[in-house]
Enzyme design. Sequence first.
Site, PDB file in Angstrom:
ATOM      1  CE  LYS A  56      -1.700   3.025   3.025  1.00  0.00           C
ATOM      2  NZ  LYS A  56      -1.861   4.187   2.172  1.00  0.00           N
ATOM      3  N   GLY A  68       6.666   5.173   8.865  1.00  0.00           N
ATOM      4  CA  GLY A  68       5.777   6.323   9.037  1.00  0.00           C
ATOM      5  C   GLY A  68       5.898   6.855  10.447  1.00  0.00           C
ATOM      6  CB  SER A  69       3.704   9.037  12.419  1.00  0.00           C
ATOM      7  OG  SER A  69       2.523   8.271  12.557  1.00  0.00           O
ATOM      8  CB  VAL A 104       0.610   5.331  11.989  1.00  0.00           C
ATOM      9  CG1 VAL A 104       0.074   4.189  11.134  1.00  0.00           C
ATOM     10  CG2 VAL A 104      -0.243   6.582  11.791  1.00  0.00           C
ATOM     11  N   GLY A 105       2.746   3.735  13.857  1.00  0.00           N
ATOM     12  CA  GLY A 105       3.572   2.541  14.083  1.00  0.00           C
ATOM     13  C   GLY A 105       3.100   1.756  15.296  1.00  0.00           C
ATOM     14  CD  GLU A 157      13.263   3.721  10.222  1.00  0.00           C
ATOM     15  OE1 GLU A 157      13.806   2.778  10.801  1.00  0.00           O
ATOM     16  OE2 GLU A 157      13.551   4.912  10.423  1.00  0.00           O
ATOM     17  CB  CYS A 213      13.256   8.969   9.101  1.00  0.00           C
ATOM     18  SG  CYS A 213      11.797   8.408   8.284  1.00  0.00           S
ATOM     19  CD  GLU A 265       9.653  12.679  12.798  1.00  0.00           C
ATOM     20  OE1 GLU A 265       8.603  12.029  13.000  1.00  0.00           O
ATOM     21  OE2 GLU A 265      10.628  12.229  12.176  1.00  0.00           O
TER      22      GLU A 265
END
Length: 493
Positions: free
Chosen positions: A175, A228-229, A232-233, A250, A284, A385
Amino acid sequence: MATRYGNYIDGAWIPAASGRVFENRNPADTGELIASFADSGPDDVERAVAAAKAAFPGWKALPAPKRGEILYRVAELLLKQKEQLSRDMTREMGKVLDETRGDVQEAIDMTYYMAGEGRRQFGQTTPSEMPDKFQMSVRQPVGIAGLITPWNFPMAIPSWKMMPALILGNTVVIKPATDTPLSVVNLVKVLEQAGLPKGVVNMVTGSGSRVGTPLMNSADVGVVSFTGSTEVGRKVSEACAPGFKHCHLEMGGKNVIMVMDDARVDLAVEGALWGGFGTTGQRCTAASRVVVHQRVYAEFVERFVAGAKGLRVGNGLEPKTQMGPCVNLGQLETVEKYVKIGREEGAKLLAGGSRLTAGPLANGYFHEPTIFGDCSPTMRVAHEEIFGPVVSVIPVRSLEEAIEVGNSVDYGLSASVYTQDINRAFTAMREMYTGIFYVNAPTIGAETHLPFGGTKNTGNGHREACTQALEVFSEWKSIYVDFSGKLQRAQID
Ligand code: UN1
């Protein structure tokens, strides 16, 4: 009429089951429509997973060197098409052409590297405790890999996940980020041209909630890899936990450049400009904090501010542009929000601080390269971040203090030190609790043949790139062969 791209399922390009589409626009000029893509949902994910499931036995049975030959062809085709792929990527994501060429090059490097793993995938052989017994370990694929990829490295990161998954014999459902589906469409087209059997890679475009969530929750998916963030991780991690799915994450970073009083300040300034504002700060690995020894603080800040003010911001396709737009309105608004926060908490705004809207920038998501000085390490701009062109500069009195400040954030991806003193360089290298460390270079620019990833809230212990990337996509099998012709009882006879 805009080009319309469907999903890629079982070797065919097909629209979403619902027939819905979403548009992708150029962040440098939102008047330019890139293309429209399938706005998919759970039904489409289910189809893609079924195709990956059906293709798995055949792909797994193909000898790894043969899988490697296909990947080798993929790398060759990517190399041939590099310029067009890079231009497409700049149009959909915004970063400057030199950087999108670098992004495609990382995909090429990773694909060649993993093609080579088709002839390695080394296991172990060890002596047995018993006579006439042989033992070894081999990797086996997990099954179906669900890959959820970000917009900041639209082709590199999909390839970082896809190529190790494939060379081990897994099949894939990917995705792409909704901001950058074209680069994954382009990658999939190259896989198709290289002769990848149908069903081995499937792509489903659409939102995180309607595509990402059913993908990571699918009982047939054995391994999920997400970039991603951190927020969400954590959800991905929770979704994988009940079924004990392999899971690679990651996530965020708040990387630091530490400039010591014996540093070459000119080099450190160049590094901070590239590390902080390269990719519009949307890496990142971006150097969003610079910790500077008080003895060189004034000199560093003066030159750094002058450099940031001199950066040419604009459309990444124009050769003179040095920094492109933010990827979308949400990111731009986040940057603006943090500029406001920085001002309120007393950080000194030394450069930038505003949206850019004049002339040709009027229809894009542009923001000035922004520097906050005299920051304390606890200010939000200096420890959260932002993922945009904002750098916080923090004065310190010693290497020890620099290390303490450097390690004081919740993330641990990358750090760097500028010094001429080898003892200080090694001390900083040992003490920084990060996955990546640089000496006299910025925090960005990792290569594909060393492990990539970070500590604390950046990762979950896995690494991408290098042979470490193989771990999450495989299971070890230990094999004991007894050719003594009699029962030998381990640890007993
Ligand atoms: C990322 O921002 O997620 O080391 C990846 C670098 C690049 C990759 C960054 N090679 O900056």
